[in-house]
Design a protein around this motif. Sequence first.
Motif, PDB file in Angstrom:
ATOM      1  N   VAL A 133      -5.848  -3.368  -1.817  1.00 54.13           N
ATOM      2  CA  VAL A 133      -4.609  -4.151  -1.853  1.00 54.13           C
ATOM      3  C   VAL A 133      -4.893  -5.595  -1.449  1.00 54.13           C
ATOM      4  CG1 VAL A 133      -2.306  -4.422  -0.838  1.00 54.13           C
ATOM      5  CG2 VAL A 133      -3.116  -2.155  -1.503  1.00 54.13           C
TER       6      VAL A 133
ATOM      7  N   LEU B 216       0.830  -1.197   0.000  1.00 53.94           N
ATOM      8  CA  LEU B 216       0.000   0.000   0.000  1.00 53.94           C
ATOM      9  C   LEU B 216       0.868   1.252   0.000  1.00 53.94           C
ATOM     10  CD1 LEU B 216      -2.687   1.486   0.164  1.00 53.94           C
ATOM     11  CD2 LEU B 216      -2.655   1.116   2.647  1.00 53.94           C
TER      12      LEU B 216
ATOM     13  N   ALA C  60      -5.067   3.713  -3.997  1.00 51.55           N
ATOM     14  CA  ALA C  60      -5.230   2.416  -3.334  1.00 51.55           C
ATOM     15  C   ALA C  60      -5.596   2.638  -1.877  1.00 51.55           C
ATOM     16  CB  ALA C  60      -3.939   1.612  -3.430  1.00 51.55           C
ATOM     17  N   ASP C  61      -6.178   1.620  -1.290  1.00 48.32           N
ATOM     18  CA  ASP C  61      -6.401   1.582   0.149  1.00 48.32           C
ATOM     19  C   ASP C  61      -6.191   0.140   0.599  1.00 48.32           C
ATOM     20  OD1 ASP C  61      -8.751   0.203  -0.570  1.00 48.32           O
ATOM     21  OD2 ASP C  61     -10.054   1.876  -0.123  1.00 48.32           O
ATOM     22  N   GLU C  62      -6.256  -0.081   1.888  1.00 54.38           N
ATOM     23  CA  GLU C  62      -5.983  -1.418   2.418  1.00 54.38           C
ATOM     24  C   GLU C  62      -6.896  -2.467   1.783  1.00 54.38           C
ATOM     25  OE1 GLU C  62      -5.148  -2.325   6.775  1.00 54.38           O
ATOM     26  OE2 GLU C  62      -7.165  -3.144   6.505  1.00 54.38           O
TER      27      GLU C  62
END
Length: 110
Positions: A31, A16, A26-28
Amino acid sequence: MQNLIPGDMLEVNQKLKWELDNGQTADEESVINDAVLAGVQYYTDEALEGHYWTVKWNTNHDAIDLYGMAGKVVGAIKPISANLADDFRKDSQGLFIRIEKEVAVIVRNN
């Protein structure tokens, strides 16, 4: 780092950070979802000894469908909790072991 399939939350956070540092959105959750999808594709390719089938999130984005050579769904990887991202967060190694076993059964039956 770009091709890394994160195997745990530490690697998710590393990937990330790399994606954000390289201007990607992107975010957790994204990913983790990408990692799970890539993991299913990896185990499918391994079981078939090549890239013959494709894996995609289903329409509801709550399971991953495996598409055979004819382009029809031949199986699916479903979560045991609310979603596959939660399964990953709770036990990433256990999830990948389960994926590997389920993919092997789907391949053997098709």
